[in-house]
Each structure stands twice: as structure tokens, then as C-alpha cells.
Scaffold this motif. Structure first.
Motif, PDB file in Angstrom:
ATOM      1  N   UNK A  56     -23.989  46.562   4.077  1.00 45.70           N
ATOM      2  CA  UNK A  56     -23.143  45.372   3.971  1.00 45.70           C
ATOM      3  C   UNK A  56     -22.046  45.455   5.010  1.00 45.70           C
ATOM      4  N   UNK A  57     -21.969  44.440   5.820  1.00 41.98           N
ATOM      5  CA  UNK A  57     -21.005  44.434   6.917  1.00 41.98           C
ATOM      6  C   UNK A  57     -19.837  43.520   6.584  1.00 41.98           C
ATOM      7  N   UNK A  58     -18.639  44.023   6.755  1.00 40.22           N
ATOM      8  CA  UNK A  58     -17.425  43.292   6.424  1.00 40.22           C
ATOM      9  C   UNK A  58     -16.879  42.618   7.676  1.00 40.22           C
ATOM     10  N   UNK A  59     -17.156  41.346   7.777  1.00 40.17           N
ATOM     11  CA  UNK A  59     -16.727  40.446   8.850  1.00 40.17           C
ATOM     12  C   UNK A  59     -17.515  40.685  10.131  1.00 40.17           C
ATOM     13  N   UNK A  60     -17.250  39.836  11.105  1.00 42.67           N
ATOM     14  CA  UNK A  60     -17.923  39.865  12.395  1.00 42.67           C
ATOM     15  C   UNK A  60     -16.882  39.721  13.498  1.00 42.67           C
ATOM     16  N   UNK A  61     -16.781  40.737  14.342  1.00 46.44           N
ATOM     17  CA  UNK A  61     -15.852  40.743  15.473  1.00 46.44           C
ATOM     18  C   UNK A  61     -14.428  40.344  15.069  1.00 46.44           C
ATOM     19  N   UNK A  62     -13.829  41.101  14.163  1.00 50.34           N
ATOM     20  CA  UNK A  62     -12.484  40.743  13.686  1.00 50.34           C
ATOM     21  C   UNK A  62     -11.398  40.849  14.746  1.00 50.34           C
ATOM     22  N   UNK A  63     -11.650  41.618  15.802  1.00 48.21           N
ATOM     23  CA  UNK A  63     -10.640  41.731  16.863  1.00 48.21           C
ATOM     24  C   UNK A  63     -10.889  40.754  18.000  1.00 48.21           C
TER      25      UNK A  63
ATOM     26  N   UNK B  39     -10.606  36.814  19.127  1.00 46.59           N
ATOM     27  CA  UNK B  39      -9.852  35.622  18.731  1.00 46.59           C
ATOM     28  C   UNK B  39     -10.735  34.447  18.364  1.00 46.59           C
ATOM     29  N   UNK B  40     -12.024  34.513  18.719  1.00 45.93           N
ATOM     30  CA  UNK B  40     -12.942  33.459  18.308  1.00 45.93           C
ATOM     31  C   UNK B  40     -13.425  33.631  16.872  1.00 45.93           C
ATOM     32  N   UNK B  41     -13.139  34.796  16.275  1.00 45.73           N
ATOM     33  CA  UNK B  41     -13.631  35.068  14.922  1.00 45.73           C
ATOM     34  C   UNK B  41     -12.529  35.477  13.949  1.00 45.73           C
ATOM     35  N   UNK B  42     -11.311  35.630  14.434  1.00 41.80           N
ATOM     36  CA  UNK B  42     -10.181  35.933  13.553  1.00 41.80           C
ATOM     37  C   UNK B  42      -8.935  35.330  14.182  1.00 41.80           C
ATOM     38  N   UNK B  43      -8.146  34.630  13.392  1.00 39.75           N
ATOM     39  CA  UNK B  43      -6.965  33.931  13.906  1.00 39.75           C
ATOM     40  C   UNK B  43      -5.832  34.936  14.136  1.00 39.75           C
ATOM     41  N   UNK B  44      -5.724  35.383  15.372  1.00 38.83           N
ATOM     42  CA  UNK B  44      -4.718  36.399  15.707  1.00 38.83           C
ATOM     43  C   UNK B  44      -3.306  35.823  15.766  1.00 38.83           C
ATOM     44  N   UNK B  45      -3.172  34.515  15.858  1.00 34.27           N
ATOM     45  CA  UNK B  45      -1.841  33.929  15.802  1.00 34.27           C
ATOM     46  C   UNK B  45      -1.254  34.054  14.400  1.00 34.27           C
TER      47      UNK B  45
ATOM     48  N   UNK C  54     -21.139  50.595   3.795  1.00 38.43           N
ATOM     49  CA  UNK C  54     -20.218  49.492   4.090  1.00 38.43           C
ATOM     50  C   UNK C  54     -19.811  49.620   5.552  1.00 38.43           C
ATOM     51  N   UNK C  55     -20.062  48.568   6.320  1.00 39.77           N
ATOM     52  CA  UNK C  55     -19.894  48.616   7.765  1.00 39.77           C
ATOM     53  C   UNK C  55     -18.677  47.785   8.160  1.00 39.77           C
ATOM     54  N   UNK C  56     -17.773  48.376   8.925  1.00 38.07           N
ATOM     55  CA  UNK C  56     -16.629  47.638   9.445  1.00 38.07           C
ATOM     56  C   UNK C  56     -17.106  46.759  10.589  1.00 38.07           C
ATOM     57  N   UNK C  57     -16.903  45.450  10.435  1.00 37.20           N
ATOM     58  CA  UNK C  57     -17.469  44.434  11.321  1.00 37.20           C
ATOM     59  C   UNK C  57     -17.444  44.801  12.789  1.00 37.20           C
ATOM     60  N   UNK C  58     -18.529  44.594  13.476  1.00 35.58           N
ATOM     61  CA  UNK C  58     -18.674  45.005  14.868  1.00 35.58           C
ATOM     62  C   UNK C  58     -17.533  44.511  15.741  1.00 35.58           C
ATOM     63  N   UNK C  59     -16.827  45.434  16.342  1.00 34.49           N
ATOM     64  CA  UNK C  59     -15.667  45.047  17.140  1.00 34.49           C
ATOM     65  C   UNK C  59     -16.110  44.580  18.527  1.00 34.49           C
ATOM     66  N   UNK C  60     -15.462  43.540  18.978  1.00 34.59           N
ATOM     67  CA  UNK C  60     -15.719  42.994  20.311  1.00 34.59           C
ATOM     68  C   UNK C  60     -14.443  42.309  20.776  1.00 34.59           C
ATOM     69  N   UNK C  61     -13.779  42.865  21.761  1.00 36.79           N
ATOM     70  CA  UNK C  61     -14.177  43.961  22.646  1.00 36.79           C
ATOM     71  C   UNK C  61     -14.156  45.325  21.960  1.00 36.79           C
ATOM     72  N   UNK C  62     -14.762  46.308  22.614  1.00 35.83           N
ATOM     73  CA  UNK C  62     -14.726  47.683  22.119  1.00 35.83           C
ATOM     74  C   UNK C  62     -13.353  48.241  22.444  1.00 35.83           C
ATOM     75  N   UNK C  63     -12.513  48.316  21.413  1.00 32.35           N
ATOM     76  CA  UNK C  63     -11.093  48.589  21.598  1.00 32.35           C
ATOM     77  C   UNK C  63     -10.665  49.761  20.714  1.00 32.35           C
TER      78      UNK C  63
END
Length: 314
Positions: A5-12, A14-20, A48-57
Motif C-alpha cells: 500500500x502506497x501512501x500518496x504519489x509524489x508528495x514533494x 508541486x503538481x501533486x501536493x499544495x506546497x503553498x 507500507x510505501x512512502x509515496x514515490x518522491x519526484x524529484x529525488x530529493x
């Protein structure tokens, strides 16, 4: 069956998490911890998978570690698209992966890697072969993105759309199959690696491609598939009927299911990238889906996760 089970997709991203609204990912961390706990309450061993980060940061992973998120996940995932969206070259893949592996004691999966055929199909075919050479043996799980091109009549799930220029249009050319289902040059290359590299294919609500996709997955010999169940879609009419159909169709594969996308009426802002007003509401959705779609013989004997009262869709 669901194997992770993956928790979110590309949370870092800005197209997938509102960083503002959440510039330091404090609200995301709170939500991820709640989701990790809810999944574990229902299933004793499901990764439990932490959603794939993009960019790799690496800084994002350090942030998650400091906020305690890594204590509630079992895998960290990364996404990479060096020929299309990332500011690094494809031969840097091993180094990029090693940066994250050096920071965590958890396995690091590559849950999305892909190359578009936007410029030429030959570029995609070469990129797939080179990716297999660079990542083979370096990550315990790899998912190629994706099986199908995105239909041109649809919108890519990104906040700024055409304002992104060619970056936006590349979203529509990531498939091994064209929109009409005909193969591209990269399909035969992928077939050589299907035993070691899974696929990532998102299915939209009532997606007309589902049954044909299953036939292609069988034909290619795919064992591991990554897809998603949208929290936002769960408020559509007959959502559970669609989820049931999707998960039944995919039951023969080892599925990593991604939970993401905030319903407008439950977000701090009315957008799918928004942090939820109540992290527990997202966690409840995750737990409920695991309880519904994981084999009952593998689940915890704990009582079911309580279902929160769902607010009506706007």
C-alpha cells in the motif's frame, strides 16, 4: 492481490501536493503517519510505501525522518524521468538511488520510471533498455510507467497544464501502447524485461481500457503492477462498484495500490493536491480499502477500522 500500500504519489512535487499550503510538509507528515497506522491496524505485515518522491530529493527524506514518518512505513519509493522532466542524465540513476539508500534502513523501490515517445519512439525504446541496465539488481522493485498513452481528450494530473509547455504534453506519450492500443517500438524491449520490471498503469474512474489492459499484462508476462485508488473518486456515484471491478480484474497480479488525491470538500483548499482538513479521514479511507481488498487470511484479527461519517460530495 494487494501486496503493498502506497501512501500518496509524489508528495514533494508541486503538481501533486499544495506546497503553498504546506511548505514544510508538516501536514503531509501528519497524514502519512495516520495512514501508516491505519493500514497496520488492519493488516499486520502489508508493506507500507512512502509515496514515490519526484524529484529525488534527500532533503525531503531527511524531513520525513525527522517528523517520524519513516517509523510508520516499510519502504521508501522514488520516481525518475531523466529524459523528460528531471535535471540529471539517465546514467546518474545508480547515484540518485544510492543517495536515498544511504539515508534510510528501509528498502528503496523505484515505483515509476519512464521515457516518453514525445520526440521519437526510438528514444523511448533506447531509454527503456538503458534503464533496465542501470537499475537491474540495484532496487528490489521497479515499475515502468506506463502501459498506455494518456488519451488526448483527457487531462494530465498536474496543476498547471498547458502552461508547463512541452513538459505537459510529454505526459500523453509515456505508454508502451498508443492511445488506440497499437504497440510502440519500446513494447518489444519491455517484453524482454517483464520478468524483472513491473508496470505502473493508472486507471481512471470507469476506465474503458481496463479489460484490454489485463489482456496485455497477461500477454507480456507482467507479475507486478502498480495502480491507484483515488480518495477523491470514492465520492463519485457507484465508486465502490468501480473499485470492486478494478480490483477484481487485477486480482491475479501482485498489486501495489496507491492511495492519493484529496476530495475537494475535504481539503484545506478545494483541490486534489490539498492537505486534508482531517488527516484521519484519509487514513480511514486507506484502512477501509485494505480491509476490502486484501485477502482476509492475511489481515490482522483486530476489529475493523471505524468508518468516519462521509461528507456529501459537493
Amino acid at each position: 492481490m494487494i501486496e503493498a500500500a502506497k501512501i500518496w504519489n509524489e508528495p514533494n512535487n508541486k503538481s501533486h501536493w499544495d506546497l503553498e499550503l504546506d511548505p514544510a510538509w508538516e501536514k503531509f507528515a501528519e497524514m502519512a503517519i495516520a495512514a501508516g497506522r491505519a493500514i497496520r491496524a488492519v493488516h499486520p505485515t502489508l508493506p507500507r510505501v512512502l509515496g514515490g518522491i519526484s524529484p529525488i530529493d534527500p532533503a525531503f527524506i531527511i524531513n520525513m525522518k525527522e517528523r517520524g514518518v519513516l517509523e510508520h512505513v516499510d519502504v521508501v519509493a522514488v520516481h525518475g524521468f531523466p529524459l523528460d522532466w528531471n535535471l540529471w542524465q539517465i546514467d546518474e540513476w545508480p547515484a540518485k538511488l544510492a543517495e536515498i539508500q544511504a539515508l534510510v534502513a528501509l528498502p528503496v523501490w523505484v515505483t515509476e520510471v519512464g521515457v516518453s515517445s514525445f520526440g521519437a519512439e526510438e528514444v523511448q525504446a533506447w531509454g527503456l533498455q538503458r534503464t533496465a541496465e542501470l537499475l537491474g539488481g540495484r532496487a528490489p522493485r521497479i515499475h515502468w510507467y506506463s502501459l498506455y498513452d494518456l488519451p488526448t481528450a483527457w487531462e494530465a494530473t498536474t496543476r498547471h497544464r498547458e502552461a508547463e509547455g512541452s513538459s505537459y504534453y510529454r505526459h500523453f506519450h509515456m505508454g508502451l501502447l498508443r492511445e488506440d492500443g497499437t504497440p510502440k517500438k519500446a513494447l518489444s524491449v519491455y517484453e524482454q524485461h517483464a520478468h524483472a520490471i513491473g508496470l505502473c498503469q493508472w486507471f481512471h474512474y470507469q476506465d474503458h481500457r481496463l479489460d484490454e489492459a489485463v489482456r496485455w499484462l497477461r500477454r507480456l508476462g507482467v507479475k507486478q503492477l502498480r495502480t491507484g485508488l483515488s480518495w477523491a473518486d470514492s465520492f463519485r456515484p457507484d465508486a465502490l462498484s468501480w473499485f470492486d471491478r478494478q480490483m477484481e480484474a487485477l486480482a491475479e497480479f501482485d498489486v501495489t495500490v496507491t492511495f492519493c488525491f484529496t476530495p475537494e470538500h475535504l481539503g484545506v483548499a478545494p483541490h486534489h493536491t490539498s492537505a486534508p482538513k482531517q488527516p484521519e479521514a484519509f487514513a480511514e479511507f486507506c484502512g477501509r480499502m485494505i480491509e476490502r481488498y486484501c485477502d482476509s487470511s492475511t489481515r490482522a484479527s483486530a476489529p475493523p477500522v471505524p468508518i468516519l461519517a462521509d461528507a456529501p460530495a459537493p
